[in-house]
Each structure stands twice: as C-alpha cells, then as structure tokens.
Design an enzyme around this catalytic site. Structure first.
Site, PDB file in Angstrom:
ATOM      1  N   LYS A 117      15.185 -13.645 -11.694  1.00 54.47           N
ATOM      2  CA  LYS A 117      14.676 -12.589 -12.578  1.00 54.47           C
ATOM      3  C   LYS A 117      13.687 -13.186 -13.576  1.00 54.47           C
ATOM      4  O   LYS A 117      12.611 -12.647 -13.791  1.00 54.47           O
ATOM      5  CB  LYS A 117      15.810 -11.900 -13.355  1.00 54.47           C
TER       6      LYS A 117
ATOM      7  N   HIS B  15      22.763 -34.771  -9.607  1.00 52.54           N
ATOM      8  CA  HIS B  15      22.150 -35.260  -8.371  1.00 52.54           C
ATOM      9  C   HIS B  15      20.644 -35.000  -8.341  1.00 52.54           C
ATOM     10  O   HIS B  15      20.051 -34.921  -7.272  1.00 52.54           O
ATOM     11  CB  HIS B  15      22.848 -34.626  -7.165  1.00 52.54           C
TER      12      HIS B  15
ATOM     13  N   ASN C 213      -1.361   1.500   6.005  1.00 55.42           N
ATOM     14  CA  ASN C 213      -0.508   0.455   5.429  1.00 55.42           C
ATOM     15  C   ASN C 213      -0.189  -0.552   6.529  1.00 55.42           C
ATOM     16  O   ASN C 213       0.043  -0.143   7.666  1.00 55.42           O
ATOM     17  CB  ASN C 213       0.828   1.034   4.967  1.00 55.42           C
ATOM     18  N   GLY C 214      -0.101  -1.810   6.189  1.00 58.07           N
ATOM     19  CA  GLY C 214       0.296  -2.817   7.178  1.00 58.07           C
ATOM     20  C   GLY C 214      -0.889  -3.662   7.602  1.00 58.07           C
ATOM     21  O   GLY C 214      -1.925  -3.697   6.935  1.00 58.07           O
TER      22      GLY C 214
ATOM     23  N   GLU D 221      10.398 -14.439 -11.933  1.00 59.38           N
ATOM     24  CA  GLU D 221       9.659 -13.335 -11.331  1.00 59.38           C
ATOM     25  C   GLU D 221       8.867 -12.542 -12.359  1.00 59.38           C
ATOM     26  O   GLU D 221       7.732 -12.147 -12.091  1.00 59.38           O
ATOM     27  CB  GLU D 221      10.688 -12.423 -10.642  1.00 59.38           C
TER      28      GLU D 221
ATOM     29  N   GLU E  54      20.460 -15.617  -9.450  1.00 57.23           N
ATOM     30  CA  GLU E  54      19.826 -14.333  -9.701  1.00 57.23           C
ATOM     31  C   GLU E  54      19.158 -14.316 -11.090  1.00 57.23           C
ATOM     32  O   GLU E  54      18.057 -13.793 -11.251  1.00 57.23           O
ATOM     33  CB  GLU E  54      20.880 -13.223  -9.563  1.00 57.23           C
TER      34      GLU E  54
ATOM     35  N   TRP F 217      -3.193  -2.482  -1.415  1.00 60.74           N
ATOM     36  CA  TRP F 217      -2.823  -3.846  -1.856  1.00 60.74           C
ATOM     37  C   TRP F 217      -3.596  -4.758  -0.920  1.00 60.74           C
ATOM     38  O   TRP F 217      -3.330  -4.793   0.283  1.00 60.74           O
ATOM     39  CB  TRP F 217      -1.312  -3.982  -1.699  1.00 60.74           C
TER      40      TRP F 217
ATOM     41  N   LYS G 100       7.110  -4.146  -4.424  1.00 61.86           N
ATOM     42  CA  LYS G 100       8.505  -3.706  -4.433  1.00 61.86           C
ATOM     43  C   LYS G 100       9.227  -4.046  -3.131  1.00 61.86           C
ATOM     44  O   LYS G 100      10.362  -4.462  -3.137  1.00 61.86           O
ATOM     45  CB  LYS G 100       8.556  -2.202  -4.699  1.00 61.86           C
TER      46      LYS G 100
ATOM     47  N   CYS H 256       0.828  -1.206   0.000  1.00 58.99           N
ATOM     48  CA  CYS H 256       0.000   0.000   0.000  1.00 58.99           C
ATOM     49  C   CYS H 256       0.864   1.259   0.000  1.00 58.99           C
ATOM     50  O   CYS H 256       2.033   1.221   0.365  1.00 58.99           O
ATOM     51  CB  CYS H 256      -0.868   0.024   1.241  1.00 58.99           C
TER      52      CYS H 256
ATOM     53  N   ARG I  55       4.761   0.202  -6.329  1.00 60.53           N
ATOM     54  CA  ARG I  55       4.731  -0.707  -5.187  1.00 60.53           C
ATOM     55  C   ARG I  55       3.646  -1.765  -5.349  1.00 60.53           C
ATOM     56  O   ARG I  55       3.608  -2.727  -4.589  1.00 60.53           O
ATOM     57  CB  ARG I  55       4.501   0.087  -3.901  1.00 60.53           C
TER      58      ARG I  55
HETATM   59  O1  M6R Z   1      14.194  -4.132  -0.470  1.00 61.28           O
HETATM   60  P1  M6R Z   1      14.936  -5.434  -0.262  1.00 61.28           P
HETATM   61  O2  M6R Z   1      16.273  -5.411  -0.908  1.00 61.28           O
HETATM   62  O3  M6R Z   1      15.012  -5.839   1.178  1.00 61.28           O
HETATM   63  O4  M6R Z   1      14.076  -6.522  -0.999  1.00 61.28           O
HETATM   64  C1  M6R Z   1      14.437  -7.876  -0.923  1.00 61.28           C
HETATM   65  C2  M6R Z   1      13.728  -8.704  -1.970  1.00 61.28           C
HETATM   66  O5  M6R Z   1      12.341  -8.618  -1.780  1.00 61.28           O
HETATM   67  C3  M6R Z   1      14.066  -8.218  -3.382  1.00 61.28           C
HETATM   68  O6  M6R Z   1      15.439  -8.243  -3.609  1.00 61.28           O
HETATM   69  C4  M6R Z   1      13.367  -9.099  -4.429  1.00 61.28           C
HETATM   70  O7  M6R Z   1      13.836 -10.410  -4.379  1.00 61.28           O
HETATM   71  C5  M6R Z   1      13.609  -8.485  -5.796  1.00 61.28           C
HETATM   72  N1  M6R Z   1      12.623  -7.487  -6.052  1.00 61.28           N
HETATM   73  C6  M6R Z   1      13.623  -9.474  -6.875  1.00 61.28           C
HETATM   74  O8  M6R Z   1      13.931  -8.880  -8.107  1.00 61.28           O
END
Ligand code: M6R
Length: 611
Positions: A488, A507, A103-104, A491, A484, A77, A606, A2, A27
């Site tokens: 990506k 394995h 928020n929260g 995601e 990574e 959200w 985000k 949010c 966000r």
């Molecule tokens: O804001 P942060 O770096 O703590 O966020 C951690 C993860 O949520 C963040 O790196 C997430 O995995 C990425 N958005 C992925 O691309």
C-alpha cells in the site's frame, strides 16, 4: 486501463457517454474521445489528458452535438504510441466512415499494418486500433454490414481486446465484440448501452448482459442482438447488478481510498451476511462443490489478492488441516504446475478480469482441478471460468489501491476454511462455531479500529517525512499484513517499502536500517509476539524509528516504538483485518502529505487485463 462506453437511444448520447467515461476514470487513462453518428457522417472529438478537456471541447460546440443519438466513447491508457490526440480513440477507418474504440492489445498489428500500407492505406496514428478500423472499413466499403465486417476482421486478429464500432452507413447502431477483455450490454427503455465495466452504467440501468468471447453484439435503441462469429443468433439471460449508483460517488470523502477504507465494516457485514449465523455456523451451500476428496488447496492471485491468499492459507491450514500453497498467478501460469482432480484451486481477483489469474485458472483446468473463484464482480470473466464462485460483497472498488476488497477476500477465505474444516470433520463442531462467532465480530472490530486511531496516523506519517525507504515487519499471520502494508505504501506514496518476516531481518534487510528507514512492526499475538519484539529491538539498536501496530498501553510496544497505532483485541481470524486498517490509513496519510493522487497512482491501473 482503457474504458469503453457505447449508446444507442435518445438525444442524450453525449451526456450518457461522458457520464459513463467519468465512472471509468478510476481505471486510469491519458486521453479520451467520442465518435457520434450524424447525418450519414461520423463526428469525432478527442482530447489528451483529463475528461474535463474533452468536456470543454464539447461545450465549445454550443450544443450542436446534443441532438445526436448514437455513439461510442473511450478513455485510452497508452500502449501503442504516446498519449497524443492522434493516438486517442476513436480511430477512424477508410475515409472516416467507420469509427472504432478498443481496449486491449492486438498482437499481430505490425504485420497487418505493413500489409495495409503495402496496399496504399495511410495511417494517421501509431495505434494498433487504427489497423482494425481500416480493415473493418475496407470490408464495409466492399458491401459487408458492420457486423459481418467486424466478424471477418476478428478472425484476422491475435491478442486480447474489446471493441465497439460505428458505421456512418448504419445509423442508430453500435456493433461490438470481445476476446478476453470484458464487455457488457446494459438495457434501458428506448435506449441501450454498452460498456467495458458495469460501473460505467450504474446510474442508467441495473440490467446487464455479458458478451462472451468471440461473440458480436448489435445494439440499437430498441434491440440487443447477440451473434456467434458465424452469424447465428445467441439467446442469453440478462443479469441484475445490485450496486447502487451512489456507491461510485465520493459521498463527502476527500478521495475514494479514504471512502473505501471507511466502508470496510459495511463491506465485511455484507460479505458475511447470510453465510454465518449468530451461533457461528457457516453455510456456504451457495457453492455447489464437493470437498470430500480435496487433499490440497492452491490459491492463485496477484498483488493484494495474493496477500489475502496468504492469510487464507493460515486459516485453512489451521482449521481444516489441508495443505495450502499460495502462488502468484503470473508465475503459476508458466510453471507447468502439478495437481489432480483432488486439488482445489482458489482464484482470487477483485475485478475478476486480471489476465494472469485467468490464465492460472486455465492451467489448473489442464490437470482437472476444481476451481473456486473469489471475486467482487458478479458475472466477471473469472466467474465464467470457475466451477463455483464466492462473491465478496465489497461494492464497487474505485481506488486503484485495494482496501475493502482485501478485507472481504480475507473474510471469504475464513468462511471457506470453516466450511472445509466442517466438511472434513477435523475439528469439534463447537470449536468451529467459536471461531465462526469470532469472525462475525469483524465489522465491529474494524470499525472500532478506525475510530480508535485518531491523531496517531498523522503522528506516524510524520516519521516518514525524511524517509528514503521503510520496512514492515511481522511474523505468522502478521507477515502477510506486513507485505500488504508495504505494498500500500509503495503503491501510493512511491516510497520504497519492503514487507519482511521479522525473523529474516538479520539475513540481509537489516543493512537498510538507519534513522531514514522507518520500521513498522505488527506485533500480533501468540507465540511469535515475543520473537517479533526481539527482532524489532535489533532495528532500534541500529537507529530505526519504529511505529508499532499494537494494543494501546502495550508496555513492550511503548519501549520499542515512538508511535503506537492502536488496535483492539480481536479474535484470531479478525486480527489481521484489524491490523491492516492502520497500515492502509498510514499509507493514505503519507501519500496525501506528499501531495499525491492516492486514487490514481502513477503507472498503475485498477485491473491488469493485458499481459
Ligand atoms: O482485480 P484483482 O484483484 O485481480 O487485482 C490484483 C492486483 O492487481 C491488485 O490487488 C493490486 O495489487 C492492488 N490494486 C494493490 O492495491
């Protein structure tokens, strides 16, 4: 997650709130709304879906909202209750005289709701927020000021939240508070602002103040006053944010992800600037921490930041010869971890708000560790929990998928490795400087990589057209890069993708391999390169279509792969940064080929500020 924006000032309230919410769109949200003070009443407008829907509704009001001067806005959200207009914020309390955005999560909302219903309160939404709105309104109706009412209600709540409220009876005033969720005040001339993130207000001000846990802030056009829960005044210095407003605009790119991938050379340059000189000598005197007794490093982080931590482990162990453990923050916080005053805990978080990383820091504090925060967000929650802070200077990262922040996190960890090595005197000074001079090449090497990829990314993406899953393989420092790359891709393109150390293939994971499971191999350099090539050959024998991240003209890469994503030769500390770039662009290409919104992947936000 949010977003909250609040405003008290001139007759541009609606404009400021809508712009601010627009800057928080990244966000993620599924409904939006505003509450505005008008002649002893509160006017509320809410819409499901995009902000454009809310803007259209406002436009239909023929300007009657334009003269209004005080209000709050929210992008929601959904957590409690579906994304409907009834559940959108602001929520009203009592007979509509108090409006609340939040928020929260309020963890004890069910008991509070039951108790209110028992006393005859009628609920119009499924949200936890409406509970708060009724509780505040009840106190206001009983004669308390909005601030007193909010302070009283906060004592009843459990959970994490940032909240902003208006009362029809207190014109020109927004009152707000927070507990574990971020909230900032922005200062203007004849106007003041509130927001859940500075990004919302960058076009308006660069001067901010943090609201601390439990504090209440009252904002009018001419004043900002901070109070303790007991009502005592708090004096607090403001801070300046030097991000340009344009940094949150697209600037000609089709989406933020592409923009941020291309911003990596500049972000790396800004992150290294002033911390490493032309001769390769590192200066991190900005962190006032004594490392002489550090005998162990624990990195805590989530997602991409965790992968940066894995690369940091390689650098710190190799250069400083200190053992490093890299822990997923959401695991570490419940693991009853072991440590002492000689343990250095490095918490990495782009946003500086991730709840699990914050909780991991609190665990480390329990055994007296020194805590160093690596974050992109000046003044964020994590910076206030840590003993020292190393800022990445990536600028605002809008896209959910982290790219430039990752690059800068790795660079900062490399700097830390060099600093630790120097403090411990475990490597000859000249060898350290040479490594430092290598690191200084990061911006230009990453730029060279971006420029050199050209059509290849499209060719590699075409391999994924009929894919049902994919494997990213690497060894040594290429293994975190593989993890990574897989993150990506999954995601933003929703294609199941795994990152594996290529030696582990036999394995289990090799069972996945066939022509519908492309293999992306990061060949790397050094002792593990030949081993990686042999592992990849085993996948070729099982029908895999291989894409190799390797040097242009690499004979072995040509033999085992259908497409090479070329990367230039680079110093060791820089090579994982360089190898990550083609994987970021590949994920972007595969997702856009599938017609997906790369900036806002489904089910993701985000930063993860709730558990
Ligand atoms: O804001 P942060 O770096 O703590 O966020 C951690 C993860 O949520 C963040 O790196 C997430 O995995 C990425 N958005 C992925 O691309």
């Amino acid at each position: 997650m949010c977003g909250i924006v609040g405003y008290a000032g001139r007759d541009r309230c609606v404009e400021v709130l809508m712009e601010g919410l627009g800057h928080l769109e990244y966000r993620g949200y599924d409904s939006a709304g505003l509450a505005l003070q008008t002649e002893g009443r509160i006017e509320r407008i809410r819409e499901v879906g995009r902000l454009e829907n809310l803007a259209r509704t406002i436009a239909r009001r023929n300007g009657d909202l334009s003269p209004l001067r005080t209000g709050v806005g929210h992008t929601r959200w959904a957590t409690h209750g579906r994304p409907t207009e009834e559940n959108a914020h602001p929520q009203l309390g009592g007979n509509g005289t108090v409006a609340v955005v939040h928020n929260g999560i309020i963890e004890n909302f069910a008991e509070l709701k039951e108790e209110l219903q028992g006393r005859g309160f009628r609920f119009r939404s499924e949200t936890d927020t409406e509970v708060m709105a009724h509780l505040i309104a009840e106190r206001v109706d009983g004669g308390e000021s909005l601030r007193e009412a909010l302070a009283g209600v906060l004592r009843q709540l459990e959970g994490t939240f940032a909240v902003a409220a208006l009362s029809a009876g207190e014109p020109g005033k927004v009152v707000a508070a927070r507990h574990q969720s971020p909230l900032v005040v922005g200062f203007g001339e004849g106007e003041n602002f509130l927001a859940s993130a500075v990004q919302a207000l960058l076009g308006e001000t660069s001067q901010f103040l943090h609201v601390e846990n439990g504090e209440i802030v009252e904002v009018t056009d001419s004043s900002v006053e901070v109070f303790t829960p007991e009502g005592e005044h708090v004096e607090r210095e403001s801070f300046e944010v030097d991000w340009e407003a344009e940094a949150v605009e697209l600037g000609g790119y089709r989406d933020y992800m592409l923009k941020e991938i291309h911003e990596q050379p500049a972000a790396l340059g800004a992150t290294l600037l002033g911390r490493i000189d032309v001769d390769g000598a590192v200066d991190l005197s900005e962190i006032d921490l004594d490392f002489t007794d550090t005998d162990r490093v624990v990195v805590v982080a989530c997602g991409t930041a965790y992968h940066a931590g894995l690369l940091g482990k390689h650098a710190i162990e190799k250069l400083a010869r200190i053992p490093v453990e890299v822990e997923i923050a959401s695991e570490y916080r419940y693991a009853d971890p072991i440590g002492n005053e000689s343990t250095l805990v490095v918490a990495i978080s782009q946003s500086g708000e991730t709840t699990d990383t914050l909780a991991a820091i609190q665990e480390a504090r329990r055994f007296g560790a020194k805590v160093l925060a690596v974050t992109n967000t000046r003044g964020s929650l994590i910076t206030r929990e840590a003993d020292a802070v190393l800022l990445t200077k990536a600028g605002p990262e809008i896209c959910v998928a982290s790219t430039k922040a990752f690059a800068c996190q790795v660079a900062v960890l490399d700097l830390l490795a060099l600093q630790l090595a120097r403090a411990r005197g475990v490597m000859p000074e000249e060898a350290l400087r040479e490594a430092g001079r290598g690191l200084r090449l990061a911006p230009e090497k990453v730029e060279e990589t971006i420029q050199g990829l050209g059509e290849r990314v499209g060719e590699a993406a075409a391999v994924f057209e009929a894919a049902r899953c994919s494997l990213f393989l690497g060894r040594g420092i290429s293994y975190p890069v593989a993890l990574e790359g897989a993150l990506k891709l999954k995601e933003i393109s929703y294609l199941p993708s795994e990152g594996y150390p290529s030696g582990e293939m036999k394995h289990g994971p090799i069972a996945l391999v066939d022509e519908y499971c492309p293999v992306v191999a990061i060949l790397g350099d050094g002792v593990v390169r030949e081993k990686t090539i042999s592992n990849v050959e085993e996948t070729v024998a099982r029908g895999a279509n291989v894409i190799a991240v390797a040097r242009e003209g690499d004979r072995a890469a040509q033999r085992i792969s259908g497409v090479i994503l070329p990367v230039p030769e680079a110093p060791e500390l820089v090579s994982p940064l360089v190898a990550s770039v083609p994987l970021q662009l590949l994920a972007h290409h595969v997702a856009t080929d599938r017609g997906l919104d790369v900036d806002k992947p489904r089910n993701l936000a985000k930063s993860v500020t709730v558990e």
